[in-house]
Design a protein around this motif. Structure first.
Motif, mmCIF file in Angstrom:
data_model
loop_
_atom_site.group_PDB
_atom_site.id
_atom_site.type_symbol
_atom_site.label_atom_id
_atom_site.label_comp_id
_atom_site.label_asym_id
_atom_site.label_seq_id
_atom_site.Cartn_x
_atom_site.Cartn_y
_atom_site.Cartn_z
ATOM 1 N N GLN A 84 11.093 7.517 9.472
ATOM 2 C CA GLN A 84 10.608 6.760 10.636
ATOM 3 C C GLN A 84 11.278 7.252 11.910
ATOM 4 N N ARG B 176 0.424 -0.052 10.471
ATOM 5 C CA ARG B 176 1.818 0.344 10.280
ATOM 6 C C ARG B 176 2.478 -0.554 9.234
ATOM 7 N N ALA B 177 2.208 -1.853 9.327
ATOM 8 C CA ALA B 177 2.784 -2.798 8.360
ATOM 9 C C ALA B 177 2.265 -2.483 6.962
ATOM 10 N N ARG C 3 4.110 0.553 5.740
ATOM 11 C CA ARG C 3 5.513 0.215 5.421
ATOM 12 C C ARG C 3 5.575 -0.574 4.123
ATOM 13 N N PHE C 4 4.618 -1.457 3.901
ATOM 14 C CA PHE C 4 4.575 -2.256 2.673
ATOM 15 C C PHE C 4 4.512 -1.335 1.455
ATOM 16 N N TRP C 5 3.608 -0.359 1.494
ATOM 17 C CA TRP C 5 3.435 0.511 0.328
ATOM 18 C C TRP C 5 4.603 1.473 0.154
ATOM 19 N N ASP D 154 7.631 0.722 0.923
ATOM 20 C CA ASP D 154 8.659 -0.155 0.384
ATOM 21 C C ASP D 154 8.418 -0.387 -1.105
ATOM 22 N N TYR D 155 7.150 -0.562 -1.497
ATOM 23 C CA TYR D 155 6.791 -0.745 -2.908
ATOM 24 C C TYR D 155 7.217 0.488 -3.721
#
Lengths: 194, 217
Positions: free
Chosen positions: A46, A66-67, A70-72, A74-75
């Protein structure tokens, strides 16, 4: 297209420089930009995206997209490495349960990819960067998990091969055979039967 | 179009509180939906089919899950009272410490409080080492974010909430003024800011947890 100097470190004999640059985790990767260290891989990605924002953006521009990215990412961070470890370095019930969960994880990611060329849509993006390094471990997962990732997730393997057409990916990912050798050594050290 | 903001959370989860604090800092009106941990609603499962957990923020019908992803989303959507620094290096540093809190500090503290005797003593060392890193980060600052609350304060806010409660229940004092003077002071400042300053006239009675007030409303 940012020029950088690459420094290899030894996992079992970490350099003083690495320990100084990352005193909290004592781990790679560490990006050093004009003398300042940035640790944690996705934080570094990032950072790179933010500093060199005029070239090939990795994250989308809209907050919701973007969220989502970031979610994926993070997953992937939470699941792929740890579950993969159970496939390659555990035995018995832990191994079997880990393998089942790992395949489910890959299928979920394949579902998220859908029919798009990349997780970033038409272009290689943040989630692609988060996941594609694990392609170098697919050989190890298949060898020690005794299953075919291509049979379980053909679209995901097609995606990985598409990413490997990019020079930046193919030249930086370690060879799958080398990773299998490394995992074999680690399994011996940890007393896991082959 | 009028904005519709909803937050699925539970009354006790520190992860849900992060989204609450971020929304309150920005002055965003939202509808709060408290979930039952043991009996999750079909809507929650539909909005977060991957993890099936709170918190989930719904903004104009679109779901955002994972507490720190939600906080960053809130910061990027509503620009007033910024939570993350503008400078990329400071932003990366904030993200690093927020992650450190989640991956190292919280598990190490939780493990200390669920063990007893020799096992607890052994785990204490690791928790103390993690807290020392945080103490160093507060040098010369009121909050981890500097003069104002930032991402790291929101990410670590559970320390001000949960640790005190666990100390009260177990009798073991982890964060004292002698051992961690800056962290101790930060906890007071954080509680004051989020509870008193952001909500000067609570509309409902604050929950009491062993003499402490739950930091949600």
């Amino acid at each position: 297209g940012v020029k950088y100097e690459h420094k290899e470190d030894d996992l079992w004999n970490k350099s003083d420089l690495l320990l100084k640059l990352n005193p909290v985790h004592k781990k790679i990767p560490v990006l050093v930009h004009n003398g300042k260290p940035v640790c944690e891989s996705l934080v570094a990605v990032q950072y790179i995206d933010e500093v060199w924002k005029d070239r090939s953006p990795l994250l989308p521009s809209r907050p919701f997209d973007r969220a989502h990215a970031r979610f994926w990412a993070d997953y992937i961070d939470q699941k792929v490495y740890q579950l993969g470890k159970k496939v390659t370095r555990a035995k018995g019930v832990v191994h079997e349960a880990g393998k089942k969960e790992f395949i489910e994880c890959l299928k979920l990611l394949e579902g998220e990819l859908g029919d798009r060329p990349y997780f970033g849509g038409d272009t290689f993006g943040y989630v692609d960067v988060a996941l594609v390094p694990f392609y170098s471990r697919f050989g190890a997962y298949e060898t020690f998990g005794n299953f075919s990732i291509e049979a379980e997730c053909p679209k995901l393997v097609a995606w990985a091969k598409r990413c490997m057409d990019r020079e930046s990916v193919s030249k930086s990912l370690p060879d799958q055979r080398k990773v299998i050798e490394h995992v074999t050594r680690v399994r011996k050290l940890e007393g896991v039967e082959s | 179009m009028a904005e519709e903001v909803k937050l699925f959370k539970t009354w006790s989860s520190p992860y849900g509180l992060r989204a609450v604090w971020a929304l309150k800092l920005k002055g965003i009106e939202y509808e709060s939906i408290d979930e039952d941990h043991d009996n999750k609603s079909p809507q929650l499962l539909q909005y977060n089919p991957v993890h099936k957990k709170i918190p989930v923020l719904i903004h104009n019908g679109k779901p955002v899950a994972e507490s720190l992803v939600i906080v960053e989303y809130i910061d990027e959507t509503w620009k007033q009272n910024p939570i993350l620094p503008q400078d990329p290096y400071e932003c990366a540093t904030a993200c690093f410490w927020a992650k450190f809190g989640d991956e190292k500090v919280l598990p190490s503290i939780w493990r200390v409080f669920i063990q007893e005797g020799k096992a607890q003593e052994e785990l204490l060392g690791q928790a103390m080492e993690n807290l020392k890193f945080l103490e160093e980060q507060l040098e010369g600052k009121v909050f981890f974010g500097g003069e104002k609350i930032g991402l790291v304060d929101i990410a670590l806010g559970w320390i001000a909430n949960l640790t005190c409660m666990l100390e009260e229940i177990s009798g073991l004092k982890l964060i004292t003024q002698e051992k961690f003077p800056l962290l101790f002071g930060w906890m007071q400042n954080f509680v004051c800011t989020v509870f008193v300053c952001l909500n000067p006239k609570p509309t409902e009675r604050p929950r009491q947890l062993g003499g402490l007030q739950a930091l949600d409303y």
